[in-house]
Design a protein around this motif. Sequence first.
Motif, PDB file in Angstrom:
ATOM      1  N   HIS A 220      11.702  -5.746  -8.157  1.00 17.41           N
ATOM      2  CA  HIS A 220      12.322  -4.793  -9.081  1.00 17.41           C
ATOM      3  C   HIS A 220      13.184  -5.559 -10.079  1.00 17.41           C
ATOM      4  CE1 HIS A 220      16.445  -5.115  -7.551  1.00 17.41           C
ATOM      5  NE2 HIS A 220      15.947  -5.088  -6.320  1.00 17.41           N
ATOM      6  N   PRO A 221      13.472  -4.944 -11.238  1.00 24.01           N
ATOM      7  CA  PRO A 221      14.297  -5.647 -12.245  1.00 24.01           C
ATOM      8  C   PRO A 221      15.686  -5.990 -11.679  1.00 24.01           C
ATOM      9  CG  PRO A 221      13.254  -3.696 -13.176  1.00 24.01           C
ATOM     10  CD  PRO A 221      13.040  -3.623 -11.696  1.00 24.01           C
ATOM     11  N   LYS A 222      16.149  -7.186 -11.833  1.00 24.47           N
ATOM     12  CA  LYS A 222      15.528  -8.382 -12.320  1.00 24.47           C
ATOM     13  C   LYS A 222      14.799  -9.079 -11.185  1.00 24.47           C
ATOM     14  CE  LYS A 222      16.864 -12.681 -14.689  1.00 24.47           C
ATOM     15  NZ  LYS A 222      16.694 -13.672 -13.619  1.00 24.47           N
ATOM     16  N   ALA A 223      13.498  -9.330 -11.375  1.00 26.72           N
ATOM     17  CA  ALA A 223      12.647  -9.811 -10.298  1.00 26.72           C
ATOM     18  C   ALA A 223      13.018 -11.215  -9.842  1.00 26.72           C
ATOM     19  CB  ALA A 223      11.186  -9.780 -10.747  1.00 26.72           C
ATOM     20  N   LYS A 224      12.954 -11.407  -8.519  1.00 28.46           N
ATOM     21  CA  LYS A 224      13.139 -12.741  -7.951  1.00 28.46           C
ATOM     22  C   LYS A 224      11.805 -13.483  -7.888  1.00 28.46           C
ATOM     23  CE  LYS A 224      17.083 -11.396  -5.046  1.00 28.46           C
ATOM     24  NZ  LYS A 224      17.128  -9.986  -5.467  1.00 28.46           N
ATOM     25  N   ILE A 225      10.696 -12.719  -7.958  1.00 30.71           N
ATOM     26  CA  ILE A 225       9.367 -13.296  -7.933  1.00 30.71           C
ATOM     27  C   ILE A 225       8.391 -12.310  -8.585  1.00 30.71           C
ATOM     28  CG2 ILE A 225       8.819 -12.371  -5.636  1.00 30.71           C
ATOM     29  CD1 ILE A 225       7.231 -14.990  -5.127  1.00 30.71           C
ATOM     30  N   PHE A 226       7.377 -12.823  -9.250  1.00 31.61           N
ATOM     31  CA  PHE A 226       6.324 -12.002  -9.839  1.00 31.61           C
ATOM     32  C   PHE A 226       5.106 -12.010  -8.914  1.00 31.61           C
ATOM     33  CE2 PHE A 226       8.176 -13.860 -13.947  1.00 31.61           C
ATOM     34  CZ  PHE A 226       9.150 -12.868 -14.031  1.00 31.61           C
ATOM     35  N   MET A 227       4.278 -10.960  -9.012  1.00 39.98           N
ATOM     36  CA  MET A 227       3.057 -10.948  -8.206  1.00 39.98           C
ATOM     37  C   MET A 227       1.990 -11.858  -8.784  1.00 39.98           C
ATOM     38  SD  MET A 227       1.063  -7.334  -8.947  1.00 39.98           S
ATOM     39  CE  MET A 227       2.377  -6.277  -8.409  1.00 39.98           C
ATOM     40  N   GLY A 228       2.023 -12.104 -10.104  1.00 37.11           N
ATOM     41  CA  GLY A 228       1.017 -12.938 -10.735  1.00 37.11           C
ATOM     42  C   GLY A 228      -0.347 -12.263 -10.766  1.00 37.11           C
ATOM     43  N   MET A 283       3.890  -3.550 -30.161  1.00 36.52           N
ATOM     44  CA  MET A 283       3.366  -4.622 -29.324  1.00 36.52           C
ATOM     45  C   MET A 283       2.490  -4.008 -28.240  1.00 36.52           C
ATOM     46  SD  MET A 283       5.472  -7.707 -27.469  1.00 36.52           S
ATOM     47  CE  MET A 283       5.961  -8.313 -29.095  1.00 36.52           C
ATOM     48  N   ALA A 284       1.456  -4.730 -27.822  1.00 36.47           N
ATOM     49  CA  ALA A 284       0.570  -4.276 -26.754  1.00 36.47           C
ATOM     50  C   ALA A 284       0.544  -5.345 -25.665  1.00 36.47           C
ATOM     51  CB  ALA A 284      -0.836  -4.024 -27.311  1.00 36.47           C
ATOM     52  N   PRO A 285       0.339  -4.903 -24.390  1.00 34.55           N
ATOM     53  CA  PRO A 285       0.177  -3.541 -23.892  1.00 34.55           C
ATOM     54  C   PRO A 285       1.376  -2.650 -24.227  1.00 34.55           C
ATOM     55  CG  PRO A 285      -0.414  -5.142 -22.196  1.00 34.55           C
ATOM     56  CD  PRO A 285       0.271  -5.903 -23.295  1.00 34.55           C
ATOM     57  N   ILE A 286       1.159  -1.368 -24.109  1.00 40.19           N
ATOM     58  CA  ILE A 286       2.092  -0.404 -24.685  1.00 40.19           C
ATOM     59  C   ILE A 286       3.475  -0.434 -24.028  1.00 40.19           C
ATOM     60  CG2 ILE A 286       1.490   1.556 -23.204  1.00 40.19           C
ATOM     61  CD1 ILE A 286       1.534   3.257 -25.839  1.00 40.19           C
ATOM     62  N   HIS A 287       3.582  -0.926 -22.784  1.00 39.47           N
ATOM     63  CA  HIS A 287       4.924  -0.974 -22.183  1.00 39.47           C
ATOM     64  C   HIS A 287       5.849  -1.903 -22.968  1.00 39.47           C
ATOM     65  CE1 HIS A 287       2.595  -4.084 -19.824  1.00 39.47           C
ATOM     66  NE2 HIS A 287       3.618  -4.815 -20.215  1.00 39.47           N
ATOM     67  N   HIS A 288       5.274  -2.901 -23.650  1.00 41.30           N
ATOM     68  CA  HIS A 288       6.104  -3.787 -24.479  1.00 41.30           C
ATOM     69  C   HIS A 288       6.594  -3.069 -25.737  1.00 41.30           C
ATOM     70  CE1 HIS A 288       5.583  -7.139 -21.915  1.00 41.30           C
ATOM     71  NE2 HIS A 288       4.339  -7.416 -22.229  1.00 41.30           N
ATOM     72  N   SER A 289       5.856  -2.064 -26.199  1.00 44.04           N
ATOM     73  CA  SER A 289       6.316  -1.275 -27.344  1.00 44.04           C
ATOM     74  C   SER A 289       7.601  -0.533 -26.993  1.00 44.04           C
ATOM     75  CB  SER A 289       5.239  -0.279 -27.775  1.00 44.04           C
ATOM     76  OG  SER A 289       4.147  -0.934 -28.379  1.00 44.04           O
ATOM     77  N   PHE A 290       7.668  -0.030 -25.762  1.00 45.48           N
ATOM     78  CA  PHE A 290       8.891   0.651 -25.328  1.00 45.48           C
ATOM     79  C   PHE A 290      10.073  -0.318 -25.322  1.00 45.48           C
ATOM     80  CE2 PHE A 290       5.767   3.679 -23.908  1.00 45.48           C
ATOM     81  CZ  PHE A 290       6.412   4.905 -24.025  1.00 45.48           C
ATOM     82  N   GLU A 291       9.815  -1.571 -24.977  1.00 45.27           N
ATOM     83  CA  GLU A 291      10.874  -2.575 -25.054  1.00 45.27           C
ATOM     84  C   GLU A 291      11.339  -2.753 -26.495  1.00 45.27           C
ATOM     85  OE1 GLU A 291      10.870  -6.054 -22.050  1.00 45.27           O
ATOM     86  OE2 GLU A 291       8.784  -5.823 -22.681  1.00 45.27           O
ATOM     87  N   LYS A 292      10.391  -2.784 -27.419  1.00 50.79           N
ATOM     88  CA  LYS A 292      10.726  -2.917 -28.838  1.00 50.79           C
ATOM     89  C   LYS A 292      11.532  -1.718 -29.328  1.00 50.79           C
ATOM     90  CE  LYS A 292       8.737  -6.794 -30.177  1.00 50.79           C
ATOM     91  NZ  LYS A 292       9.518  -7.895 -30.805  1.00 50.79           N
ATOM     92  N   TRP A 293      11.325  -0.562 -28.710  1.00 50.16           N
ATOM     93  CA  TRP A 293      12.062   0.648 -29.099  1.00 50.16           C
ATOM     94  C   TRP A 293      13.419   0.728 -28.417  1.00 50.16           C
ATOM     95  CZ3 TRP A 293       6.909   3.501 -27.940  1.00 50.16           C
ATOM     96  CH2 TRP A 293       6.062   3.392 -29.056  1.00 50.16           C
ATOM     97  N   GLY A 294      13.770  -0.296 -27.653  1.00 51.06           N
ATOM     98  CA  GLY A 294      15.106  -0.369 -27.073  1.00 51.06           C
ATOM     99  C   GLY A 294      15.235   0.121 -25.650  1.00 51.06           C
ATOM    100  N   ILE A 300      11.663   2.100 -18.510  1.00 45.99           N
ATOM    101  CA  ILE A 300      10.206   2.081 -18.667  1.00 45.99           C
ATOM    102  C   ILE A 300       9.531   2.263 -17.308  1.00 45.99           C
ATOM    103  CG2 ILE A 300       8.215   0.737 -19.457  1.00 45.99           C
ATOM    104  CD1 ILE A 300      10.210  -0.755 -21.324  1.00 45.99           C
ATOM    105  N   ASP A 301      10.046   1.556 -16.308  1.00 50.25           N
ATOM    106  CA  ASP A 301       9.493   1.682 -14.955  1.00 50.25           C
ATOM    107  C   ASP A 301       9.533   3.132 -14.478  1.00 50.25           C
ATOM    108  OD1 ASP A 301       8.907  -0.986 -14.737  1.00 50.25           O
ATOM    109  OD2 ASP A 301      10.596  -1.496 -13.447  1.00 50.25           O
ATOM    110  N   PHE A 302      10.707   3.760 -14.591  1.00 51.92           N
ATOM    111  CA  PHE A 302      10.845   5.133 -14.095  1.00 51.92           C
ATOM    112  C   PHE A 302       9.926   6.093 -14.852  1.00 51.92           C
ATOM    113  CE2 PHE A 302      15.096   3.928 -12.236  1.00 51.92           C
ATOM    114  CZ  PHE A 302      14.735   4.214 -10.929  1.00 51.92           C
TER     115      PHE A 302
END
Length: 320
Positions: A220-228, A283-294, A300-302
């Motif tokens: 979960h944010p902030k991740a200690k490890i990614f799944m890759g 930005m794509a994928p679209i979840h990065h667009s939400f980051e750009k929107w602040g 975004i996760d929720f």
Amino acid sequence: MNGNIWVGVLAFLITLVGMPPLIKFLRQSKEQAVIRKLGPDHQAKAGTPSMGGALFVAAAIIATLVMPSSYANWASFTWTLTLILAMGSYAVIGGIDDALKLINHADDGFAFKPKLLAQTLSALAVLVLMWALHLPFVITLPWLGSVNLGIFYIFFLWFWLVGWSNATNLTDGLDGLLTGCAIVVYGAYTWIAVIRHNPSIVTFNVAVIAALLAFMIYNHPKAKIFMGDTGSLALGAGLAIESILLHASISLLWFGLIFVIETLSVIIQTLSYHFFKKRVFPMAPIHHSFEKWGWSEWQIDFLFWGICLVLALTGVHFIY
């Protein structure tokens, strides 16, 4: 049911207890994720270990195999073996991809053609296993019932496994995003497996969900490890094959709508920029667009988890 509880507990504990040593090992080995230069500003995540998916996939498979009912009869054995082959083979492909990124210190591992070839060979291996185990080569369509695709089943299985593994891979761009979505979608198919009286898939999914819940503690944010890619490709392949085994393949378009939207956003963005030199999304994928929107990663996760949950609840209620 009691057996499945213990399967879940085992998968959860393997992941929970095994993740800290894995994180420590990867940090000491400097096996850390490379942050994309073309993506949003995630440089604060530089140095975070990747390949956490290797542990939760292994935990799910081990916990499933410990359950005697997973291979108590021929039907259980065929379903369990097919699920493990699909998820395990795509985890290996993702693991090689992750390893190449780390070795080359780049955000790209497998080149497109070798990766597609590896995914195709894995799909063919699953197809051969299904044929050897005499699993029916049919799909169930709304209002049409079971449809025998004959030779075209080869192309369908290839498209389903490759397509969904890549779709979940694209979704894995924020801490916890794919982990949470996968828990919900696997939960939906667990319920369908209960309705369809398929205890093997129930057991397998309980193991996967439990392992993911333990992984979420570290992801979960902030991740200690990614799944890759190890984890993201495996999760998509697992969903694809069990939707087929449950004769509910088309339902994945609904339950996995988030993955579809993420993939379409990349396709639309790529085509638009290639032909018109214009971007449809910030930005794509679209979840990065939400980051750009602040939006924050938690927000975004929720949102995405909530959409997945609504899709799951409506799907199991209205479709089944």
